[in-house]
Structures are given as structure tokens and as C-alpha cells.
Design a protein around this motif. Structure first.
Motif, PDB file in Angstrom:
ATOM      1  N   ILE A 485      37.732  -1.567  10.935  1.00 42.93           N
ATOM      2  CA  ILE A 485      36.452  -1.149   9.480  1.00 42.93           C
ATOM      3  C   ILE A 485      35.517  -0.443  10.137  1.00 42.93           C
ATOM      4  O   ILE A 485      34.812  -0.929  11.096  1.00 42.93           O
ATOM      5  N   GLN A 486      35.346   1.406   9.838  1.00 40.15           N
ATOM      6  CA  GLN A 486      34.246   1.898  10.363  1.00 40.15           C
ATOM      7  C   GLN A 486      32.695   1.665   9.743  1.00 40.15           C
ATOM      8  O   GLN A 486      32.794   2.031   8.531  1.00 40.15           O
ATOM      9  N   VAL A 487      31.926   0.954  10.014  1.00 43.95           N
ATOM     10  CA  VAL A 487      30.351   0.627   9.474  1.00 43.95           C
ATOM     11  C   VAL A 487      29.475   1.016  10.422  1.00 43.95           C
ATOM     12  O   VAL A 487      29.548   0.167  11.271  1.00 43.95           O
ATOM     13  N   PRO A 488      28.556   1.981   9.474  1.00 39.08           N
ATOM     14  CA  PRO A 488      27.355   2.265  10.582  1.00 39.08           C
ATOM     15  C   PRO A 488      26.743   1.145  10.550  1.00 39.08           C
ATOM     16  O   PRO A 488      26.757   0.101  10.038  1.00 39.08           O
ATOM     17  N   PRO A 489      25.623   0.821  11.555  1.00 39.86           N
ATOM     18  CA  PRO A 489      25.067  -0.521  11.957  1.00 39.86           C
ATOM     19  C   PRO A 489      23.808  -0.548  10.518  1.00 39.86           C
ATOM     20  O   PRO A 489      23.464  -1.272   9.796  1.00 39.86           O
ATOM     21  N   SER A 490      23.055   0.817  10.665  1.00 39.70           N
ATOM     22  CA  SER A 490      22.409   0.490   9.215  1.00 39.70           C
ATOM     23  C   SER A 490      23.188   0.147   8.085  1.00 39.70           C
ATOM     24  O   SER A 490      22.425  -0.302   7.362  1.00 39.70           O
ATOM     25  N   GLU A 491      24.662  -0.198   8.157  1.00 39.84           N
ATOM     26  CA  GLU A 491      24.721  -1.532   6.521  1.00 39.84           C
ATOM     27  C   GLU A 491      25.563  -2.564   6.661  1.00 39.84           C
ATOM     28  O   GLU A 491      26.484  -2.945   5.833  1.00 39.84           O
ATOM     29  N   ASP A 492      25.130  -3.194   8.223  1.00 39.31           N
ATOM     30  CA  ASP A 492      25.594  -4.265   8.351  1.00 39.31           C
ATOM     31  C   ASP A 492      25.396  -5.716   7.344  1.00 39.31           C
ATOM     32  O   ASP A 492      26.460  -5.902   7.098  1.00 39.31           O
ATOM     33  N   ALA A 493      23.860  -5.380   6.328  1.00 40.68           N
ATOM     34  CA  ALA A 493      23.338  -6.212   5.678  1.00 40.68           C
ATOM     35  C   ALA A 493      24.668  -5.875   4.471  1.00 40.68           C
ATOM     36  O   ALA A 493      25.100  -7.072   3.859  1.00 40.68           O
ATOM     37  N   LEU A 494      25.241  -5.097   4.526  1.00 43.45           N
ATOM     38  CA  LEU A 494      25.960  -4.786   2.992  1.00 43.45           C
ATOM     39  C   LEU A 494      26.729  -4.759   2.900  1.00 43.45           C
ATOM     40  O   LEU A 494      28.100  -5.612   2.629  1.00 43.45           O
ATOM     41  N   PHE A 495      27.943  -4.861   4.384  1.00 37.50           N
ATOM     42  CA  PHE A 495      29.257  -5.032   5.069  1.00 37.50           C
ATOM     43  C   PHE A 495      28.614  -6.993   5.881  1.00 37.50           C
ATOM     44  O   PHE A 495      30.014  -7.624   4.492  1.00 37.50           O
ATOM     45  N   GLN A 496      28.623  -7.419   5.471  1.00 39.78           N
ATOM     46  CA  GLN A 496      27.864  -9.013   5.271  1.00 39.78           C
ATOM     47  C   GLN A 496      28.292  -9.109   4.322  1.00 39.78           C
ATOM     48  O   GLN A 496      28.793 -10.198   3.605  1.00 39.78           O
ATOM     49  N   ARG A 497      27.925  -8.974   3.257  1.00 35.91           N
ATOM     50  CA  ARG A 497      27.444  -9.073   2.090  1.00 35.91           C
ATOM     51  C   ARG A 497      29.146  -9.012   1.584  1.00 35.91           C
ATOM     52  O   ARG A 497      29.618  -9.799   0.680  1.00 35.91           O
ATOM     53  N   PHE A 498      30.001  -7.959   1.931  1.00 40.92           N
ATOM     54  CA  PHE A 498      30.758  -7.760   0.880  1.00 40.92           C
ATOM     55  C   PHE A 498      31.648  -9.710   1.652  1.00 40.92           C
ATOM     56  O   PHE A 498      32.651  -9.787   0.789  1.00 40.92           O
ATOM     57  N   LEU A 499      31.561  -9.143   2.707  1.00 37.67           N
ATOM     58  CA  LEU A 499      32.241 -10.354   3.742  1.00 37.67           C
ATOM     59  C   LEU A 499      32.281 -11.787   2.863  1.00 37.67           C
ATOM     60  O   LEU A 499      33.394 -12.412   2.655  1.00 37.67           O
ATOM     61  N   THR A 500      31.141 -12.138   2.448  1.00 37.41           N
ATOM     62  CA  THR A 500      31.030 -13.662   1.966  1.00 37.41           C
ATOM     63  C   THR A 500      31.067 -12.730   0.115  1.00 37.41           C
ATOM     64  O   THR A 500      31.807 -14.355  -0.049  1.00 37.41           O
ATOM     65  N   THR A 501      31.325 -12.065  -0.425  1.00 35.46           N
ATOM     66  CA  THR A 501      31.573 -11.453  -1.528  1.00 35.46           C
ATOM     67  C   THR A 501      33.658 -11.809  -1.435  1.00 35.46           C
ATOM     68  O   THR A 501      33.704 -12.206  -2.940  1.00 35.46           O
ATOM     69  N   LEU A 502      34.012 -11.011  -0.454  1.00 35.20           N
ATOM     70  CA  LEU A 502      35.232 -11.256  -1.103  1.00 35.20           C
ATOM     71  C   LEU A 502      36.109 -12.638  -1.646  1.00 35.20           C
ATOM     72  O   LEU A 502      37.288 -12.468  -1.571  1.00 35.20           O
ATOM     73  N   GLY A 503      36.042 -13.830  -0.613  1.00 36.81           N
ATOM     74  CA  GLY A 503      36.651 -14.773  -1.562  1.00 36.81           C
ATOM     75  C   GLY A 503      37.649 -15.093  -0.200  1.00 36.81           C
ATOM     76  O   GLY A 503      38.900 -16.046  -0.167  1.00 36.81           O
ATOM     77  N   TYR A 504      37.784 -14.297   1.104  1.00 40.70           N
ATOM     78  CA  TYR A 504      39.346 -14.518   1.638  1.00 40.70           C
ATOM     79  C   TYR A 504      38.652 -14.984   3.310  1.00 40.70           C
ATOM     80  O   TYR A 504      37.596 -14.471   3.829  1.00 40.70           O
ATOM     81  N   ARG A 505      39.534 -16.303   3.929  1.00 38.31           N
ATOM     82  CA  ARG A 505      38.880 -16.450   5.006  1.00 38.31           C
ATOM     83  C   ARG A 505      38.886 -15.615   6.462  1.00 38.31           C
ATOM     84  O   ARG A 505      39.578 -14.371   6.233  1.00 38.31           O
ATOM     85  N   TYR A 506      37.766 -15.038   6.799  1.00 36.75           N
ATOM     86  CA  TYR A 506      37.823 -13.781   8.054  1.00 36.75           C
ATOM     87  C   TYR A 506      37.020 -14.351   9.411  1.00 36.75           C
ATOM     88  O   TYR A 506      36.863 -14.995   9.139  1.00 36.75           O
ATOM     89  N   ILE A 507      37.595 -13.741  10.269  1.00 38.55           N
ATOM     90  CA  ILE A 507      37.251 -14.212  11.534  1.00 38.55           C
ATOM     91  C   ILE A 507      36.930 -12.663  12.385  1.00 38.55           C
ATOM     92  O   ILE A 507      37.556 -11.888  12.439  1.00 38.55           O
ATOM     93  N   ASP A 508      35.374 -12.407  12.723  1.00 43.11           N
ATOM     94  CA  ASP A 508      35.052 -11.236  13.665  1.00 43.11           C
ATOM     95  C   ASP A 508      36.033 -11.317  14.988  1.00 43.11           C
ATOM     96  O   ASP A 508      35.394 -12.036  15.790  1.00 43.11           O
ATOM     97  N   GLU A 509      36.353 -10.527  15.611  1.00 39.27           N
ATOM     98  CA  GLU A 509      37.305 -10.462  16.596  1.00 39.27           C
ATOM     99  C   GLU A 509      36.769  -8.969  17.318  1.00 39.27           C
ATOM    100  O   GLU A 509      37.285  -8.457  18.178  1.00 39.27           O
ATOM    101  N   SER A 510      35.696  -8.469  16.873  1.00 39.17           N
ATOM    102  CA  SER A 510      34.712  -7.363  17.456  1.00 39.17           C
ATOM    103  C   SER A 510      34.694  -7.084  19.005  1.00 39.17           C
ATOM    104  O   SER A 510      34.995  -6.475  19.363  1.00 39.17           O
ATOM    105  N   ASP A 511      34.648  -8.486  19.623  1.00 36.05           N
ATOM    106  CA  ASP A 511      33.961  -9.061  21.081  1.00 36.05           C
ATOM    107  C   ASP A 511      35.156  -9.220  21.731  1.00 36.05           C
ATOM    108  O   ASP A 511      35.346 -10.469  22.664  1.00 36.05           O
ATOM    109  N   ASN A 512      36.748  -9.380  20.855  1.00 38.29           N
ATOM    110  CA  ASN A 512      37.302 -10.096  21.077  1.00 38.29           C
ATOM    111  C   ASN A 512      38.227  -9.152  22.864  1.00 38.29           C
ATOM    112  O   ASN A 512      38.697  -8.223  23.051  1.00 38.29           O
TER     113      ASN A 512
END
Length: 521
Positions: A485-512
Motif C-alpha cells: 500500500i502506497q501511503v505518504p509518511p505524512s499520513e502515517d497516523a491515518l494509516f495506523q487508525r485504518f489498521l486498528t479499525t479494519l478488524g483483521y489480524r495484520y503483520i507489518d512486513e515492510s522491513d522483511n
């Protein structure tokens, strides 16, 4: 090479009556089992006919081949036994010869192709113990046979042919004696897997001698159809190459005796592809909780093809499940291809505009169809190329789906019958992309139910672009997807809110590390 005639070449012409007499006197039960004739209830309901499975996978060597091998070796005189035997086999005949050798105390040299599944090679050594030497030579049964004939002349041993021998044919024919005794009622047709033709020749001969009204059909893989071509041409032919998926029936030329018997007593031949074989393997598993090898499921694949083409049948349909020497590593491939073989999955390459909302519009075009696989990696600023698998109920739905995509101005290419795409290209969608800036990589788990994927996409922020997507339905309770997902750094807080309200288990693999090495710009 010594030109002396083989046991098969010196034997008088066989008929249904003579094969029946030999089968009735065969010595198979000194080592073989009377195998079950099981109803396949789930498949019977689906097909609308009584489907019975003759369970030769239940033999001590997990294959019918023990019958013919033991019956042939039991006929050897003391001089022949002292000199030992030679055999060539893709695996199942080898196991029969090995067990017969150890039971009868006869030395055996067994030549197997280097492509034989390791499970079969290991089993030959286990069944034969100190009585067996295994030689690996060539890429197919025919190659192994050439080497075995050379060794036969060098060692002056008896060649135990896997199919073109009267005693071997008679041993295999006992399968038919059993199933006719087990099912004296209405019987429409018996379906038999075919390599060199020993089982088909024996079964057809006995059935036509005992119950000539019962139809007998041979079934071969499309890429190993020597008997089909021979019967069509009226003479034995030699295939240049044979496919190795159904390795137990990968024979370049059928036998002289078996060809003659099949010409006289077989009602027809059927060819089936790899996908149909995989679907039949799954059908057998679902009804019996056993897993046949590809050649072991050939007959059922042919039975299903016949039932689909002919509709109502005036009696039961019997498929001989000839073996269960399956390499465990093949199961992944079988599961992948079974859906297509059952016509429950259509595979497409779809081109959609590379713009916000295109994925959701694509999902809406699917209607009620579930997505079974979704592969995508951003690569073009104007168009997105998607590899997608879609659940279907019947083959005719493929055209309707393609039309639905075209109605939405999506480019579409039907790949359901394209071997390259199904075997290789589906796993090669992706790579690095200069367009994938500000990309974050996440794995999500969500309950596997209709519409779950569409709901995920609908909850996405409209300003965030999906740059990578992989999903495959594996029949589990939870679906797993990988999303870039392409998310600008300035929208990080909005993206984190999206993750927590999505209701699905998630794992950040960006540093894999693997992602950073292979996919990240």
C-alpha cells in the motif's frame, strides 16, 4: 543382444477364454489381498450414478502390480529360479517383483528410470531386502526396459515383463474376477488405467468372457496415450516422448499381447489431462480419505468424463484405483490443479486502469463469484495487469465472466487451459517497480467467507494506492493476503487508525529482509 524369444513371444495367441482360465488358476493370493469394492457416495450423488472404486491401492505394495509379478514368478522352474530374474518398472511393478522375490527366495535385478518417485525406489529396496538389486537408468519405463533387456542377456536371467506376458496378464485379470463376484448386479461399465495394457487386457478379457454386456474402457493421460493411438491406427506405435506426471503409466509402446487383446475386447479409450487427474485424486480422497498416485486416479478421471458426456447409465460405474505410491511433495501441485480439473476455477489475466477504485470496480464485476487467487504488482503507470483465479460451478461460466470484464472495459485473457500460465507464470507476477514509492508491505488474515476480500478493499482509504497484492484460497478457515500500500509518511497516523479499525489480524512486513532484497525499490 540375444534374439531368443521371450516367454510372451513364444506363447500361443490369447483369447478371453484362455485368459479367464489362467486367471482362475493364478497363484496371486499367496501374497496379494482380495481388495474392497467401495461405493463413492459423494461422487455418486454429484454424478447421479452409482460410482464404485476397486481399491487396488490396498494391496501390500499399494498397487495391483503385485498380482501379475507374483503369478509370473511363481511359475518359474528350479533352474530359472536359480538364475534369478530381471525386471524393468517405473515403480509399482518393481515393488511387486521385489516382494515376490523375497517371498519366493529368488534373486532379482530391477531397473527403474531415474525419474521414478523416491517413495517407490525406497519401497522396492524395503520389500526386496537382500534379494533385490536396484539399477536406475533412463528417463522413462521404455528406457529402463532397454537396459533390463541388456542385463537379461548378460546374466542369462528370466525377464519378468510388467505387462506383455500371459501369466502377468492373468494375474492382473484376477482384479476383474473379484469385482464381478463383488457386484453381481447391474454394471454399466468398468474403467481401467492403461500404461502398457496388462491390466486392461486382463480385465477386458475376463469381463467379456463372464459378462459380455458390461462395457470396458481404458483411460490414458493425454501425454502418454500409446494405447489410444495404437488402437486408432490398428497397429502398435512408439511415442517419441511421454509425460511423467502419471509416471506409473508412462509407456512409449504397448505390448504385443496386450494390444491384441485390447483390440478384441475393449469398448473404447478415453484421454484425460493433468487437471482432470488431479481432480480425481481429490475425489478419491474426499470419499475414502486415501490419496492415490496420479496413475491410480486415471480410471476415475475417465469415468467422470464418460458420465458427463453420456448422462444416465443403466448400472454402476466402476473405476479401478490402481495404486497409491504418491510422492508427498506432489500433493501441493495436485491441490493447486484440482479446482481447475473439476471446472471449479477459471484463471484469467485481466487488465484494468491504474487508477483509484479500479480494484473495487473489478470485484463488483465478479458478482457472487469468489476469488481463489489474486496476483498483482504495480508496473505500469496507466494499466494494472492482474492474474486472478475465480471460483466457478461449471465451464460455461468462464465466458460469462470474460464478458462481464469486457463490459467494464477491462482487457481479459482466459488462461484456464494455458499450461505455461498455470504452472509457472502465476508465481512470477512481480519484481521491483520504480512506481512503488512510499510502499508499505502488510500481511492480513481474515475469515474466509464470501465477500471478505471485497469488504477489505472497500475499507481502504480512497487516496491510497495498492501497489502489490497476492491472495490464494487454500480451503482454510482464514484467508491470507499480502498487500503493498502506497501511503505518504505524512499520513502515517491515518494509516495506523485504518489498521486498528479494519478488524483483521495484520503483520507489518515492510522491513522483511526478503522483501527489501527482491521487491523494494
Amino acid at each position: 543382444m540375444n534374439a531368443r524369444p521371450s516367454h510372451a513371444e513364444s506363447d500361443p495367441v490369447l483369447t478371453a477364454a484362455s485368459v479367464l482360465r489362467r486367471a482362475e488358476a493364478a497363484r496371486v493370493y499367496e501374497v496379494a489381498e482380495h481388495t474392497a469394492l467401495d461405493l463413492a457416495p459423494l461422487l455418486s450423488t454429484r454424478i447421479g450414478a452409482s460410482v464404485l472404486l476397486k481399491r487396488e491401492d490396498q494391496q501390500p505394495v499399494f498397487s495391483f502390480k503385485l498380482r501379475g509379478a507374483y503369478n509370473r514368478m511363481a511359475q518359474l522352474d528350479e533352474v530359472q529360479r536359480a538364475k534369478g530374474v530381471i525386471a524393468a518398472s517405473a515403480g509399482n511393478h518393481a515393488q511387486g517383483v521385489a516382494l515376490a522375490a523375497s517371498r519366493l527366495g529368488i534373486r532379482a535385478t530391477i531397473v527403474m528410470p531415474v525419474t521414478a518417485p523416491q517413495v517407490k525406489v525406497d519401497a522396492v529396496r524395503r520389500f526386496g531386502g537382500n534379494f533385490v538389486d536396484v539399477v536406475l537408468a533412463g528417463d522413462s519405463y521404455s528406457d529402463a526396459q532397454t537396459e533390463a533387456q541388456r542385463l537379461r542377456d548378460a546374466l542369462d536371467a528370466t525377464f519378468v515383463h510388467p505387462f506383455d506376458d500371459p501369466d502377468v496378464i492373468a494375474g492382473q485379470a484376477t482384479v476383474a474376477l473379484e469385482l464381478l463376484d463383488q457386484h453381481p448386479g447391474p454394471l454399466h461399465a468398468v474403467f481401467v488405467p492403461v500404461g502398457g495394457g496388462g491390466l486392461l487386457a486382463g480385465v477386458a478379457s475376463v469381463i467379456k468372457a463372464r459378462r459380455p454386456d458390461v462395457r470396458v474402457f481404458g483411460v490414458q493421460a493425454c501425454d502418454a496415450d500409446a494405447m489410444v493411438r495404437a488402437l486408432d491406427k490398428g497397429e502398435r506405435i512408439v511415442l517419441e516422448d511421454v509425460g511423467l506426471f502419471a509416471d506409473g503409466t508412462a509407456v512409449k509402446q504397448v505390448g504385443a499381447l496386450t494390444f491384441s487383446l485390447c483390440q478384441q475386447y475393449v469398448d473404447g479409450m478415453l484421454r484425460v489431462d493433468t487437471d482432470a487427474i488431479c481432480a480425481a485424486i481429490r475425489d478419491i480422497y474426499q470419499d475414502t480419505r486415501s490419496v492415490p498416485e496420479p496413475s491410480g486416479a486415471l480410471a476415475l478421471a475417465g469415468l467422470k468424463q464418460y458420465a458427463a458426456a453420456h448422462g444416465h447409465c443403466d448400472g454402476a460405474l466402476v473405476a479401478i484405483v490402481s495404486g497409491a505410491n504418491m510422492n508427498f511433495d506432489r500433493l501441493r501441485f495436485v491441490a493447486e490443479r484440482a479446482e481447475v480439473g473439476e471446472q471449479r476455477e477459471a484463471v484469467f489475466a485481466v487488465t484494468i486502469p491504474e487508477q483509484r477504485g479500479s480494484f473495487r470496480r473489478f470485484c463488483h464485476a465478479l458478482g457472487q463469484h469468489a476469488i481463489t487467487e489474486f496476483n498483482y504488482r504495480i508496473g505500469d503507470a496507466r494499466a494494472a495487469h492482474i492474474f486472478v483465479g475465480i471460483q466457478t460451478a461449471q465451464r460455461g461460466e468462464r465466458a460469462a465472466l470474460a464478458n462481464a470484464f469486457r463490459d467494464n472495459d477491462f482487457g481479459v485473457l482466459d488462461l484456464t487451459d494455458d499450461e505455461l500460465s498455470k504452472l509457472h507464470l502465476r508465481h512470477m507476477i512481480g519484481g521491483r517497480s520504480s512506481l512503488a514509492h512510499d510502499e508499505r508491505l502488510y500481511r492480513f488474515d481474515f475469515p474466509e467467507r464470501p465477500g471478505a476480500l471485497a469488504r477489505f478493499l472497500e475499507r481502504m482509504h480512497p487516496d491510497w494506492n495498492i501497489s502489490l497484492f497476492h491472495y490464494r484460497n487454500h480451503g482454510a478457515d482464514y484467508g491470507r493476503i499480502l498487500v503493498g500500500i502506497q501511503v505518504p509518511p505524512s499520513e502515517d497516523a491515518l494509516f495506523q487508525r485504518f489498521l486498528t479499525t479494519l478488524g483483521y489480524r495484520y503483520i507489518d512486513e515492510s522491513d522483511n529482509p526478503a522483501y527489501r532484497l527482491l521487491l523494494r525499490v
